[in-house]
Enzyme design. Sequence first.
Site, PDB file in Angstrom:
ATOM      1  N   LYS A  93       0.713  -1.158   0.237  1.00  0.00           N
ATOM      2  CA  LYS A  93       0.057  -0.043  -0.054  1.00  0.00           C
ATOM      3  C   LYS A  93       0.849   1.175   0.080  1.00  0.00           C
ATOM      4  O   LYS A  93       1.114   1.663   1.098  1.00  0.00           O
ATOM      5  CB  LYS A  93      -0.996  -0.072   1.276  1.00  0.00           C
ATOM      6  CG  LYS A  93      -2.368   0.688   1.062  1.00  0.00           C
ATOM      7  CD  LYS A  93      -3.330   0.299   2.092  1.00  0.00           C
ATOM      8  CE  LYS A  93      -4.359   1.236   2.107  1.00  0.00           C
ATOM      9  NZ  LYS A  93      -5.342   1.274   0.809  1.00  0.00           N
TER      10      LYS A  93
HETATM   11  N1  PMP Z   1      -7.578  -2.729  -3.302  1.00  0.00           N
HETATM   12  C1  PMP Z   1      -7.132  -1.591  -3.231  1.00  0.00           C
HETATM   13  C2  PMP Z   1      -6.320  -0.813  -4.243  1.00  0.00           C
HETATM   14  C3  PMP Z   1      -7.220  -0.878  -1.998  1.00  0.00           C
HETATM   15  O1  PMP Z   1      -6.968   0.343  -1.785  1.00  0.00           O
HETATM   16  C4  PMP Z   1      -8.001  -1.387  -0.912  1.00  0.00           C
HETATM   17  C5  PMP Z   1      -8.086  -0.460   0.433  1.00  0.00           C
HETATM   18  N2  PMP Z   1      -7.018  -0.595   1.241  1.00  0.00           N
HETATM   19  C6  PMP Z   1      -8.367  -2.813  -1.043  1.00  0.00           C
HETATM   20  C7  PMP Z   1      -8.269  -3.428  -2.235  1.00  0.00           C
HETATM   21  C8  PMP Z   1      -9.064  -3.477   0.095  1.00  0.00           C
HETATM   22  O2  PMP Z   1      -8.299  -3.869   1.215  1.00  0.00           O
HETATM   23  P1  PMP Z   1      -8.681  -3.786   2.629  1.00  0.00           P
HETATM   24  O3  PMP Z   1      -9.628  -4.909   2.963  1.00  0.00           O
HETATM   25  O4  PMP Z   1      -7.210  -4.198   3.296  1.00  0.00           O
HETATM   26  O5  PMP Z   1      -8.781  -2.452   3.239  1.00  0.00           O
END
Ligand code: PMP
Length: 293
Positions: free
Chosen positions: A153
């Site tokens: 991220k």
């Molecule tokens: N894909 C992307 C590109 C994201 O930004 C997110 C949000 N973090 C997610 C998927 C979902 O991830 P999470 O369930 O860890 O929030």
Amino acid sequence: MYFNDETIIFLDGKYVKASDSGVNLYNQTMHYGNGVFEGIRSYDTAEGTKIFKAKEHYDRLHYSAEKMHIKLNYTWQELEEITYEVLKRNNLKDAYIRPLVYLGANMSLLPTDEVHVVIMAWDWGKLLGDKLLRLGISSYQRPNPKSCHVEAKVVGHYINSILASTEAKQNGYDEALLTDMHGNVAEGPGANFFLEKDGKLFTAPLGNILAGITRATVIDLAKKLGIEVEEKFFTPEEIKTADAAFYCGTAAEVAGIESVDTYVFPKAWKDTKGAIIQRNYMNLVLNKELELA
Ligand code: PMP
């Protein structure tokens, strides 16, 4: 190195000393997008305020930092403790939490030793709202995993998400759905995608997507609820034979999807496996019993 105590800069209509701006405007995160972050939620449960999956989120922050050669000198336990304190000081219970690791001044394209950690929190409704979503297949693809660590991220990766969401809105959709570099369905700009067909769920395998913590939670929940899930590649064409679909993510939670491009899912949302997952996701984050299907 890039400025001294006398250096004046223009900032938001004012001429201020570069050293007084608070944030060092020569920071590598701002110029090149090298920073890492998380999106976490806390919930007001019967047992008090609970940060959902704090360890998983802070482990991923560590992973993202390591991939970007950023030294993050806090353990996940310390970060969790600080987060609870931020919530307390802001009187927040149901909150969205945004830890951001940004870097110091560095105009080179090499790692930076000066590392800043910020944890912010605010009241934030469901990212994509409560309505069923109308998605448009994006002309943008998720980045080639050989061009960057797509599963991390990283601040800079989000230009891809911003472009895709903006295009979708301009074309009259609620949100975008992106393919990967091979044209298979990947994920949304800020959520992972699940398809439902004949009572079974399908989602893209890891490799070209952010490894969502909600995605992992949904897979786990489905197992507990006796719903079959398969991780496999599928094309946008294959969506047109599916019964239903949903997005999931920390900010979006579980959000039902009405249509993709001109294809409208035939199953009423309330009758889908997604709706069962949606209810039980809320049970889980609120520390309540699951409703076994
Ligand atoms: N894909 C992307 C590109 C994201 O930004 C997110 C949000 N973090 C997610 C998927 C979902 O991830 P999470 O369930 O860890 O929030």
